[in-house]
Design a protein around this motif. Structure first.
Motif, PDB file in Angstrom:
ATOM      1  N   MET A   1       0.847  -1.181   0.000  1.00 47.85           N
ATOM      2  CA  MET A   1       0.000   0.000   0.000  1.00 47.85           C
ATOM      3  C   MET A   1       0.892   1.243   0.000  1.00 47.85           C
ATOM      4  SD  MET A   1      -2.963   1.168   2.740  1.00 47.85           S
ATOM      5  CE  MET A   1      -3.804  -0.412   2.629  1.00 47.85           C
ATOM      6  N   SER A   2       0.742   2.091  -1.018  1.00 50.36           N
ATOM      7  CA  SER A   2       1.570   3.293  -1.106  1.00 50.36           C
ATOM      8  C   SER A   2       1.177   4.292  -0.023  1.00 50.36           C
ATOM      9  CB  SER A   2       1.396   3.944  -2.483  1.00 50.36           C
ATOM     10  OG  SER A   2       0.103   4.506  -2.610  1.00 50.36           O
ATOM     11  N   PHE A   3       2.077   5.258   0.227  1.00 52.11           N
ATOM     12  CA  PHE A   3       1.789   6.251   1.260  1.00 52.11           C
ATOM     13  C   PHE A   3       0.568   7.080   0.892  1.00 52.11           C
ATOM     14  CE2 PHE A   3       2.190  10.583   2.941  1.00 52.11           C
ATOM     15  CZ  PHE A   3       2.197  10.300   4.295  1.00 52.11           C
ATOM     16  N   GLY A   4       0.409   7.408  -0.410  1.00 54.54           N
ATOM     17  CA  GLY A   4      -0.741   8.207  -0.835  1.00 54.54           C
ATOM     18  C   GLY A   4      -2.056   7.511  -0.543  1.00 54.54           C
ATOM     19  N   VAL A   5      -2.146   6.217  -0.861  1.00 51.50           N
ATOM     20  CA  VAL A   5      -3.357   5.447  -0.586  1.00 51.50           C
ATOM     21  C   VAL A   5      -3.587   5.356   0.918  1.00 51.50           C
ATOM     22  CG1 VAL A   5      -4.418   3.165  -0.760  1.00 51.50           C
ATOM     23  CG2 VAL A   5      -3.231   4.140  -2.731  1.00 51.50           C
ATOM     24  N   PHE A   6      -2.509   5.076   1.647  1.00 49.38           N
ATOM     25  CA  PHE A   6      -2.582   4.958   3.102  1.00 49.38           C
ATOM     26  C   PHE A   6      -3.134   6.237   3.732  1.00 49.38           C
ATOM     27  CE2 PHE A   6      -0.535   5.693   7.222  1.00 49.38           C
ATOM     28  CZ  PHE A   6      -0.853   4.533   7.914  1.00 49.38           C
ATOM     29  N   ALA A   7      -2.583   7.391   3.349  1.00 50.87           N
ATOM     30  CA  ALA A   7      -2.995   8.672   3.919  1.00 50.87           C
ATOM     31  C   ALA A   7      -4.436   9.005   3.535  1.00 50.87           C
ATOM     32  CB  ALA A   7      -2.051   9.778   3.453  1.00 50.87           C
ATOM     33  N   ALA A   8      -4.818   8.708   2.288  1.00 54.07           N
ATOM     34  CA  ALA A   8      -6.175   9.013   1.825  1.00 54.07           C
ATOM     35  C   ALA A   8      -7.217   8.211   2.598  1.00 54.07           C
ATOM     36  CB  ALA A   8      -6.290   8.729   0.331  1.00 54.07           C
ATOM     37  N   ALA A 225      -9.267   3.441  -3.337  1.00 53.25           N
ATOM     38  CA  ALA A 225      -8.133   2.743  -2.738  1.00 53.25           C
ATOM     39  C   ALA A 225      -8.174   1.253  -3.049  1.00 53.25           C
ATOM     40  CB  ALA A 225      -8.117   2.962  -1.224  1.00 53.25           C
ATOM     41  N   MET A 226      -9.387   0.690  -3.159  1.00 49.12           N
ATOM     42  CA  MET A 226      -9.503  -0.736  -3.458  1.00 49.12           C
ATOM     43  C   MET A 226      -9.075  -1.074  -4.875  1.00 49.12           C
ATOM     44  SD  MET A 226     -13.050  -1.687  -1.526  1.00 49.12           S
ATOM     45  CE  MET A 226     -13.219  -1.406   0.243  1.00 49.12           C
ATOM     46  N   THR A 227      -8.949  -0.065  -5.728  1.00 43.95           N
ATOM     47  CA  THR A 227      -8.414  -0.300  -7.069  1.00 43.95           C
ATOM     48  C   THR A 227      -6.897  -0.179  -7.083  1.00 43.95           C
ATOM     49  OG1 THR A 227      -8.519   2.029  -7.802  1.00 43.95           O
ATOM     50  CG2 THR A 227     -10.519   0.690  -8.048  1.00 43.95           C
ATOM     51  N   ARG A 228      -6.315   0.245  -5.964  1.00 41.78           N
ATOM     52  CA  ARG A 228      -4.868   0.464  -5.875  1.00 41.78           C
ATOM     53  C   ARG A 228      -4.184  -0.459  -4.868  1.00 41.78           C
ATOM     54  NH1 ARG A 228      -6.408   2.959  -9.602  1.00 41.78           N
ATOM     55  NH2 ARG A 228      -5.862   5.082 -10.269  1.00 41.78           N
ATOM     56  N   ALA A 229      -4.973  -1.156  -4.044  1.00 42.83           N
ATOM     57  CA  ALA A 229      -4.409  -2.001  -2.995  1.00 42.83           C
ATOM     58  C   ALA A 229      -5.387  -3.135  -2.711  1.00 42.83           C
ATOM     59  CB  ALA A 229      -4.146  -1.176  -1.729  1.00 42.83           C
ATOM     60  N   PRO A 230      -4.934  -4.228  -2.076  1.00 50.55           N
ATOM     61  CA  PRO A 230      -5.835  -5.331  -1.732  1.00 50.55           C
ATOM     62  C   PRO A 230      -6.993  -4.871  -0.860  1.00 50.55           C
ATOM     63  CG  PRO A 230      -3.554  -6.027  -1.501  1.00 50.55           C
ATOM     64  CD  PRO A 230      -3.528  -4.548  -1.766  1.00 50.55           C
TER      65      PRO A 230
END
Length: 278
Positions: A1-8, A225-230
């Motif tokens: 999970m990238s930092f951008g996805v995590f923070a969002a 986010a679900m399109t960018r991470a599990p």
């Protein structure tokens, strides 16, 4: 999970807890909940015409999700009529990540590493500890517990439905906006069909617009986010809204936060840190 996805997703969790405060603080919780659903639909309807519609393959998922999310709104109002926010919110949000993790692995074939499962487990254990600690202080009525736990299953169901639908949509933003528009209409219809006669006033409708914008943004970010991470880590991270809800319930409603609740919140935050690291 990238930092951008995590923070969002973390920011979306805070926003989600915020609009629940609006519902819990209202004298007529059903009217406030419906106002939020309508507000979300109005906000989404303003933006939706400027976007391409989601792909046709995602429409069946939208239909199922609209029904589930309308039930979710109505159960929120019922749970908050019976139970305190610090009791109902952890139960509603806490059981969902475990269900999503188990079903997501089977449905999407996502193989999570040991660190990710540990993170999901820490968050879930922390959430359950928050709920149990609150339960010891002020036991929930049976009807309140049923409403809260039932809503947890609804949350898990629409999360899995939308995780599939948004990946087929070709446009996560349009998918979430169309979902909000249709859910606003169906929630009102279901409430009236059930015999309810909510009477939101002008102030409540204004707050509903704020809450509607908040819930649409929060869930839209989660779907993106679900399109960018599990799916499972995203769903679990989103449940850190419980920690934010705990803080807001103290600041807004004056509820006491003791050492046990603080320790449980630390477990949740440890899970958040583990998600980021793994």
């Amino acid at each position: 999970m990238s930092f951008g996805v995590f923070a969002a997703v973390l920011a979306a969790a805070l926003v989600h807890a915020g609009w629940n405060v609006l519902v819990k603080g209202a004298a007529d919780k059903l009217a406030m909940t419906i106002s939020v659903a309508i507000g979300a639909g109005v906000v989404a309807a303003v933006v939706l015409p400027f976007l391409p519609l989601p792909a046709a393959e995602s429409w069946p998922f939208i239909g199922v999700s609209v029904l589930l999310q309308s039930i979710y709104y109505l159960l929120i109002a019922r749970a908050y009529r019976i139970a305190d926010m610090s009791l109902a919110y952890p139960l509603m949000r806490g059981a969902a990540p475990v269900v999503v993790a188990l079903c997501g692995a089977a449905i999407f074939g996502e193989v999570l590493g040991g660190g990710q499962w540990l993170a999901v487990g820490l968050i879930s254990v922390g959430v359950i500890a928050l709920a149990l600690g609150a339960f010891r202080q002020q036991p929930l009525a049976t009807a309140g517990m049923i409403a809260a736990l039932g809503n947890a299953m609804v949350i898990a169901a629409y999360t899995l439905v939308d995780a599939s639908g948004v990946r087929l949509s070709g446009s996560p933003v349009a998918y979430s906006l169309l979902l909000a528009v249709l859910t606003g209409v169906v929630t009102v219809v279901m409430a009236l069909a059930g015999g309810a006669r909510p009477r939101p006033n002008g102030r409540m409708l204004g707050l509903g617009l704020v809450g509607g914008a908040a819930t649409t943004t929060s869930y839209g970010v989660a779907l993106w986010a679900m399109t960018r991470a599990p799916v499972a880590p995203v769903a679990a991270l989103r449940e850190t809204s419980i920690v934010f809800a705990l803080i807001l319930s103290k600041l807004v409603f004056g509820e006491k936060v003791g050492g046990r609740r603080f320790a449980a919140a630390c477990l949740v935050m440890a899970g958040v840190a583990a998600l980021r690291l793994f």
